[in-house]
Write a protein that holds these residues in place. Structure first.
Motif, short mmCIF file in Angstrom:
data_model
loop_
_atom_site.label_atom_id
_atom_site.label_comp_id
_atom_site.label_asym_id
_atom_site.label_seq_id
_atom_site.Cartn_x
_atom_site.Cartn_y
_atom_site.Cartn_z
N LEU A 1 37.54 48.99 35.72
CA LEU A 1 36.30 49.73 35.93
C LEU A 1 36.25 51.02 35.09
N TYR B 1 40.99 48.03 45.34
CA TYR B 1 41.05 48.95 44.20
C TYR B 1 42.45 49.50 44.04
N LYS C 1 36.94 52.59 46.38
CA LYS C 1 36.66 52.97 45.01
C LYS C 1 36.61 54.50 44.90
#
Length: 94
Positions: A5, A34, A57
């Motif tokens: 990401l 994550y 996140k």
């Protein structure tokens, strides 16, 4: 499936200290979880890898930002991944 990401890359070079290091920091989402992955070490050597699992996140983003600031404070300079790969000549991403 693993999805990167965010990715930031840093390099530290000091002739006086005989130091030529890199630090690659990523936020990764894998199976709805994550983590922050750090790859670091001396240019031309196999990197050490540290994975930090995160609750969310938001938590991953916090760790990512904090680590990036720490590197800048220590004298690392932000760079592109291509620069590190050109200096190192080794691919170490799966």
């Amino acid at each position: 499936m693993k999805e990167v990401l965010q990715r930031d890359c840093y390099i530290y070079s000091s002739e006086r200290e005989n130091s030529n290091k890199f630090y690659i920091l990523e936020v990764v989402k894998e199976f709805n979880q994550y983590k922050v992955i750090a790859r670091y070490g001396r240019i031309g050597r196999k990197p050490a890898v540290k994975e930090t699992p995160c609750r969310s996140k938001y938590h991953a983003d916090e760790i990512f930002t904090k680590k990036g600031r720490e590197k800048i404070t220590k004298g690392y300079m932000y760079t592109e991944l291509e620069t590190i790969m050109a200096l190192d000549g080794t691919q170490f991403f799966g």
